[in-house]
Scaffold this motif. Structure first.
Motif, PDB file in Angstrom:
ATOM      1  N   ALA A  87       0.823  -1.210   0.000  1.00  0.00           N
ATOM      2  CA  ALA A  87       0.000   0.000   0.000  1.00  0.00           C
ATOM      3  C   ALA A  87       0.860   1.265   0.000  1.00  0.00           C
ATOM      4  O   ALA A  87       0.428   2.313  -0.478  1.00  0.00           O
ATOM      5  CB  ALA A  87      -0.925  -0.001   1.212  1.00  0.00           C
ATOM      6  N   CYS A  88       2.097   1.153   0.504  1.00  0.00           N
ATOM      7  CA  CYS A  88       3.013   2.298   0.528  1.00  0.00           C
ATOM      8  C   CYS A  88       3.905   2.371  -0.711  1.00  0.00           C
ATOM      9  O   CYS A  88       4.810   3.195  -0.774  1.00  0.00           O
ATOM     10  CB  CYS A  88       3.886   2.234   1.768  1.00  0.00           C
ATOM     11  SG  CYS A  88       2.969   2.504   3.284  1.00  0.00           S
ATOM     12  N   GLY A  89       3.686   1.471  -1.680  1.00  0.00           N
ATOM     13  CA  GLY A  89       4.440   1.541  -2.922  1.00  0.00           C
ATOM     14  C   GLY A  89       5.570   0.540  -3.047  1.00  0.00           C
ATOM     15  O   GLY A  89       6.372   0.627  -3.976  1.00  0.00           O
ATOM     16  N   TYR A  90       5.656  -0.403  -2.152  1.00  0.00           N
ATOM     17  CA  TYR A  90       6.699  -1.430  -2.212  1.00  0.00           C
ATOM     18  C   TYR A  90       6.393  -2.391  -3.350  1.00  0.00           C
ATOM     19  O   TYR A  90       5.265  -2.840  -3.510  1.00  0.00           O
ATOM     20  CB  TYR A  90       6.744  -2.163  -0.870  1.00  0.00           C
ATOM     21  CG  TYR A  90       7.667  -3.347  -0.816  1.00  0.00           C
ATOM     22  CD1 TYR A  90       9.040  -3.179  -0.950  1.00  0.00           C
ATOM     23  CD2 TYR A  90       7.179  -4.624  -0.615  1.00  0.00           C
ATOM     24  CE1 TYR A  90       9.889  -4.262  -0.871  1.00  0.00           C
ATOM     25  CE2 TYR A  90       8.024  -5.709  -0.540  1.00  0.00           C
ATOM     26  CZ  TYR A  90       9.375  -5.518  -0.672  1.00  0.00           C
ATOM     27  OH  TYR A  90      10.219  -6.590  -0.604  1.00  0.00           O
ATOM     28  N   GLU A  91       7.417  -2.726  -4.154  1.00  0.00           N
ATOM     29  CA  GLU A  91       7.213  -3.577  -5.321  1.00  0.00           C
ATOM     30  C   GLU A  91       7.920  -4.924  -5.214  1.00  0.00           C
ATOM     31  O   GLU A  91       7.953  -5.680  -6.169  1.00  0.00           O
ATOM     32  CB  GLU A  91       7.708  -2.851  -6.574  1.00  0.00           C
ATOM     33  CG  GLU A  91       6.938  -1.582  -6.864  1.00  0.00           C
ATOM     34  CD  GLU A  91       7.518  -0.813  -8.028  1.00  0.00           C
ATOM     35  OE1 GLU A  91       8.597  -1.204  -8.525  1.00  0.00           O
ATOM     36  OE2 GLU A  91       6.915   0.182  -8.428  1.00  0.00           O
ATOM     37  N   GLY A  92       8.464  -5.248  -4.052  1.00  0.00           N
ATOM     38  CA  GLY A  92       9.206  -6.485  -3.876  1.00  0.00           C
ATOM     39  C   GLY A  92       8.296  -7.667  -3.600  1.00  0.00           C
ATOM     40  O   GLY A  92       7.070  -7.549  -3.505  1.00  0.00           O
ATOM     41  N   SER A  93       8.925  -8.830  -3.450  1.00  0.00           N
ATOM     42  CA  SER A  93       8.165 -10.054  -3.235  1.00  0.00           C
ATOM     43  C   SER A  93       7.835 -10.241  -1.757  1.00  0.00           C
ATOM     44  O   SER A  93       8.413  -9.604  -0.879  1.00  0.00           O
ATOM     45  CB  SER A  93       8.963 -11.257  -3.727  1.00  0.00           C
ATOM     46  OG  SER A  93      10.073 -11.480  -2.885  1.00  0.00           O
ATOM     47  N   GLU A  94       6.925 -11.168  -1.507  1.00  0.00           N
ATOM     48  CA  GLU A  94       6.541 -11.461  -0.136  1.00  0.00           C
ATOM     49  C   GLU A  94       7.687 -12.154   0.608  1.00  0.00           C
ATOM     50  O   GLU A  94       7.834 -11.995   1.806  1.00  0.00           O
ATOM     51  CB  GLU A  94       5.289 -12.332  -0.125  1.00  0.00           C
ATOM     52  CG  GLU A  94       4.669 -12.453   1.237  1.00  0.00           C
ATOM     53  CD  GLU A  94       3.295 -13.084   1.203  1.00  0.00           C
ATOM     54  OE1 GLU A  94       2.865 -13.555   2.262  1.00  0.00           O
ATOM     55  OE2 GLU A  94       2.673 -13.107   0.134  1.00  0.00           O
ATOM     56  N   ARG A  95       8.486 -12.896  -0.107  1.00  0.00           N
ATOM     57  CA  ARG A  95       9.625 -13.586   0.516  1.00  0.00           C
ATOM     58  C   ARG A  95      10.635 -12.579   1.063  1.00  0.00           C
ATOM     59  O   ARG A  95      11.168 -12.743   2.159  1.00  0.00           O
ATOM     60  CB  ARG A  95      10.297 -14.524  -0.505  1.00  0.00           C
ATOM     61  CG  ARG A  95      11.501 -15.240   0.035  1.00  0.00           C
ATOM     62  CD  ARG A  95      11.112 -16.204   1.138  1.00  0.00           C
ATOM     63  NE  ARG A  95      12.276 -16.775   1.755  1.00  0.00           N
ATOM     64  CZ  ARG A  95      12.462 -16.862   3.061  1.00  0.00           C
ATOM     65  NH1 ARG A  95      11.553 -16.416   3.888  1.00  0.00           N
ATOM     66  NH2 ARG A  95      13.546 -17.403   3.550  1.00  0.00           N
ATOM     67  N   THR A  96      10.899 -11.525   0.315  1.00  0.00           N
ATOM     68  CA  THR A  96      11.817 -10.487   0.769  1.00  0.00           C
ATOM     69  C   THR A  96      11.253  -9.791   2.005  1.00  0.00           C
ATOM     70  O   THR A  96      11.986  -9.469   2.937  1.00  0.00           O
ATOM     71  CB  THR A  96      12.071  -9.466  -0.348  1.00  0.00           C
ATOM     72  OG1 THR A  96      12.522 -10.163  -1.506  1.00  0.00           O
ATOM     73  CG2 THR A  96      13.109  -8.448   0.050  1.00  0.00           C
TER      74      THR A  96
END
Length: 122
Positions: A87-96
């Motif tokens: 929601a804050c703009g993070y584009e990484g994976s759930e694992r990270t």
């Protein structure tokens, strides 16, 4: 294959003599890319065995992850934290995100660990 200290020194000495990665590789019996890697690490002032820190996608959001862990007293789940990061703009994976939350929780536990008083005998 990882080089031991003696092999590393032989490679760096061969490079110092020849000033060429290709020639040093022939003298030391290794690949020219290995010579270039070891010389670059030496010139950068890093140890040849020191781990390399690579940037991660979550690095820009670690403050938010720590804030979420502190706000929940170390009980927030990583999937919930991931939803808030997205929601804050993070584009990484759930694992990270799971790795970052685990590291933040470990830090929180160290800060809030119960301290033991030293045993004083009478």
């Amino acid at each position: 294959m990882k080089k031991n200290g003696k092999q590393t020194m032989e490679i760096l000495e061969a490079f110092d003599k020849t000033k060429s990665a290709h020639s040093a590789a022939k003298l030391a019996g290794c690949d020219p890319k290995t010579v270039r890697r070891l010389v670059a690490r030496r010139e950068a002032g890093l140890g040849v065995d020191a781990p390399i820190e690579r940037p991660r996608l979550v690095d820009g959001h670690t403050d938010l992850v720590v804030q979420l862990v502190d706000g929940s007293d170390g009980t927030i789940r990583a999937d919930v934290a991931h939803e808030k990061l997205v929601a804050c703009g993070y584009e990484g994976s759930e694992r990270t995100t799971r790795r970052a939350v685990a590291a933040a929780k470990a830090g929180w536990r160290l800060e809030h660990a119960r301290s033991n008083r030293p045993w004083i005998t009478v």
